[in-house]
Design a protein around this motif. Structure first.
Motif, PDB file in Angstrom:
ATOM      1  N   GLN A   1       1.836  11.997  -3.412  1.00 34.94           N
ATOM      2  CA  GLN A   1       2.626  11.002  -4.260  1.00 34.94           C
ATOM      3  C   GLN A   1       3.796  11.509  -4.984  1.00 34.94           C
ATOM      4  O   GLN A   1       4.837  11.065  -4.968  1.00 34.94           O
ATOM      5  CB  GLN A   1       1.404  10.306  -4.985  1.00 34.94           C
TER       6      GLN A   1
ATOM      7  N   SER B   1      -0.238   5.373  -0.298  1.00 37.03           N
ATOM      8  CA  SER B   1      -1.781   5.560  -1.057  1.00 37.03           C
ATOM      9  C   SER B   1      -2.584   6.289  -0.340  1.00 37.03           C
ATOM     10  O   SER B   1      -3.421   6.739  -0.796  1.00 37.03           O
ATOM     11  CB  SER B   1      -1.990   4.131  -1.441  1.00 37.03           C
ATOM     12  N   ASP B   2      -2.399   6.507   1.071  1.00 34.08           N
ATOM     13  CA  ASP B   2      -3.325   6.987   1.954  1.00 34.08           C
ATOM     14  C   ASP B   2      -3.244   8.536   1.744  1.00 34.08           C
ATOM     15  O   ASP B   2      -3.793   9.364   2.094  1.00 34.08           O
ATOM     16  CB  ASP B   2      -3.436   6.682   3.466  1.00 34.08           C
ATOM     17  N   PHE B   3      -1.983   8.916   1.406  1.00 33.35           N
ATOM     18  CA  PHE B   3      -1.381  10.186   1.094  1.00 33.35           C
ATOM     19  C   PHE B   3      -1.225  10.424  -0.332  1.00 33.35           C
ATOM     20  O   PHE B   3      -0.250  11.055  -0.884  1.00 33.35           O
ATOM     21  CB  PHE B   3      -0.353  10.484   1.902  1.00 33.35           C
ATOM     22  N   TYR B   4      -2.701  10.003  -0.985  1.00 34.40           N
ATOM     23  CA  TYR B   4      -2.434  10.310  -2.386  1.00 34.40           C
ATOM     24  C   TYR B   4      -2.029  11.656  -3.127  1.00 34.40           C
ATOM     25  O   TYR B   4      -1.452  11.803  -4.056  1.00 34.40           O
ATOM     26  CB  TYR B   4      -3.767   9.953  -3.132  1.00 34.40           C
TER      27      TYR B   4
ATOM     28  N   ASN C   1       0.503  -2.989   4.652  1.00 27.87           N
ATOM     29  CA  ASN C   1       0.347  -1.522   5.144  1.00 27.87           C
ATOM     30  C   ASN C   1       1.727  -0.896   5.205  1.00 27.87           C
ATOM     31  O   ASN C   1       2.020  -0.668   6.401  1.00 27.87           O
ATOM     32  CB  ASN C   1      -0.410  -1.236   6.292  1.00 27.87           C
TER      33      ASN C   1
ATOM     34  N   LEU D   1       0.951  -1.067  -0.089  1.00 30.03           N
ATOM     35  CA  LEU D   1       0.018   0.053   0.011  1.00 30.03           C
ATOM     36  C   LEU D   1       0.749   1.249  -0.109  1.00 30.03           C
ATOM     37  O   LEU D   1       0.434   2.386  -0.427  1.00 30.03           O
ATOM     38  CB  LEU D   1      -1.021   0.006   1.416  1.00 30.03           C
TER      39      LEU D   1
ATOM     40  N   GLN E   1      -0.238   5.837  11.528  1.00 28.96           N
ATOM     41  CA  GLN E   1      -0.404   5.899   9.954  1.00 28.96           C
ATOM     42  C   GLN E   1       0.937   6.413   9.617  1.00 28.96           C
ATOM     43  O   GLN E   1       1.241   6.519   8.519  1.00 28.96           O
ATOM     44  CB  GLN E   1      -1.389   6.764   9.644  1.00 28.96           C
TER      45      GLN E   1
END
Length: 311
Positions: free
Chosen positions: A25, A19-22, A176, A16, A267
C-alpha cells in the motif's frame, strides 16, 4: 418516486482498490503520487510552452495542448481518490459520487479516443496535402475539431451511465476496483443488468472501435504516401511529424484492449488498468518532447527558458 427509493438501498460503495495487496500500500501510494505529480507538471509544461512559443502556433501543437489538458482532467478523475484509499481505512464513496466519477471517467476516456482520431486526421492532411494544409486547417476548423470529441463523448457516456444508475442496488456494495466503472457496478446490481450491459457494449463500440478504425485508416493512408517518397531523408522527415502521435495512440489503445478485451476476473486487472489511467498519461509529455526536435530546440532557447521560469 417512493417505489424507486425502495428499490435502491445502497447509499455508498466500497472501493476495494488494492486492499488485497496490503503489504504494498505505501509503496503504491508514493509511486502513484510521484507519477501523478510528474503527469500534471509535464502536461502543464507542454501547455505553457506551446502558448509561449510563437513557432508552435500551428494546428498540430494546438491539438497537442488540448490533449495535454485532457490528460490532466482524465487522471484527476480517479487518481486522487485512489491515493486517499491507499492510506485511509475508509474506502467509501457515495452513491452519487460513484456515478459522477463513472460518468466523468468514461466521458473523458471517450474524448481521448476521438481526440486521438482528430490528431491522426491532422497528420494525414499535413502529409498528404502539404500545400493546402494551412488553408484547410483554419483556426475555426481546429477549434471545431477539438471540441467535437468532447460533445460526442459526453453523449455516448451518458446513456449507459443513466441505465446503470437506474439498476436496483439492494445490498452488495464492494467494488473490486480502484474507481467506479460500468462492469463492476453492473455485477453488483440485484436487478437484471442485461439491457445496461448491451447498451454498454454498443457504447463501447462507438466510443473506442469507431475512432480506432479512423486512426487505422489515416495511418494506412500516411504510410502509403510516405512509402512513395523516394529519398530516405524525405521519408524520415515525413514520418517524424507523426511518430509521437502514433506511439501515444498505440500505447493507449494497446492497454485498453488488454484490459477490456481479454477475459476479466484476474486479480491483476487493477494493475493493468493503472497503465491507461496513470502510467501512459505520465509518459506522454516525455514522448511529445523527447522525440520532437522543435520542442528540444525551443527548450534550448535561453530567452524562452527565462520566460518559462517567470511564468
Amino acid at each position: 418516486m417512493m417505489e424507486y427509493a425502495n428499490r435502491t438501498t445502497v447509499k455508498e460503495f466500497i472501493l476495494l482498490a488494492f486492499s488485497d495487496f496490503y503489504q504494498f500500500q505505501i509503496v503504491l501510494f508514493f509511486t502513484i503520487l510521484l507519477m501523478y505529480i510528474i503527469c500534471i507538471t509535464g502536461n502543464l509544461a507542454i501547455i505553457v510552452l506551446i502558448k509561449m512559443e510563437p513557432s508552435f502556433n500551428t494546428p498540430m501543437y494546438f491539438f497537442i495542448s488540448m490533449f495535454a489538458a485532457l490528460e490532466i482532467s482524465f487522471v484527476s478523475v480517479t487518481i486522487p481518490k485512489l491515493l486517499v484509499n491507499l492510506i485511509v481505512n475508509d474506502k467509501a464513496i457515495s452513491f452519487v459520487g460513484c456515478f459522477v466519477q463513472l460518468y466523468a471517467f468514461n466521458a473523458l476516456g471517450v474524448t481521448e479516443c476521438y481526440l486521438l482520431a482528430v490528431m491522426a486526421l491532422d497528420r494525414d492532411l499535413a502529409i498528404n496535402n502539404p500545400l493546402r494544409y494551412r488553408a484547410i486547417m483554419s483556426h475555426k476548423l481546429c477549434v471545431e475539431l477539438a471540441f467535437f470529441p468532447w460533445i460526442i463523448s459526453f453523449v455516448i457516456a451518458l446513456i449507459p451511465t443513466v441505465l446503470t444508475a437506474d439498476l436496483n442496488f439492494c445490498g452488495p456494495n464492494k467494488v473490486n476496483h480502484f474507481f467506479c466503472d460500468l462492469a463492476p457496478l453492473q455485477n453488483l446490481a440485484c436487478s437484471n443488468a442485461f439491457v445496461s450491459s448491451v447498451v454498454t457494449s454498443v457504447a463501447a463500440f462507438f466510443a473506442s472501435l469507431t475512432p480506432f478504425v479512423f486512426i487505422l485508416g489515416f495511418y494506412i493512408h500516411i504510410i502509403v504516401t510516405i512509402s512513395a517518397i523516394k529519398s530516405i531523408e524525405g521519408k524520415k522527415k515525413a514520418f517524424s511529424t507523426c511518430s509521437s502521435h502514433l506511439i501515444v495512440a498505440s500505447m493507449f489503445y494497446g492497454s485498453v484492449i488488454v484490459v477490456y478485451i481479454k477475459p476479466s476476473g484476474s486479480q491483476y486487472d487493477k494493475f493493468l488498468a493503472l497503465m491507461y489511467t496513470i502510467v501512459i498519461p505520465t509518459l506522454n509529455p516525455f514522448i511529445y518532447t523527447l522525440r520532437n526536435k522543435d520542442v528540444k530546440k525551443a527548450l534550448r532557447n535561453p530567452n524562452l527558458v527565462k520566460k518559462f521560469a517567470r511564468s
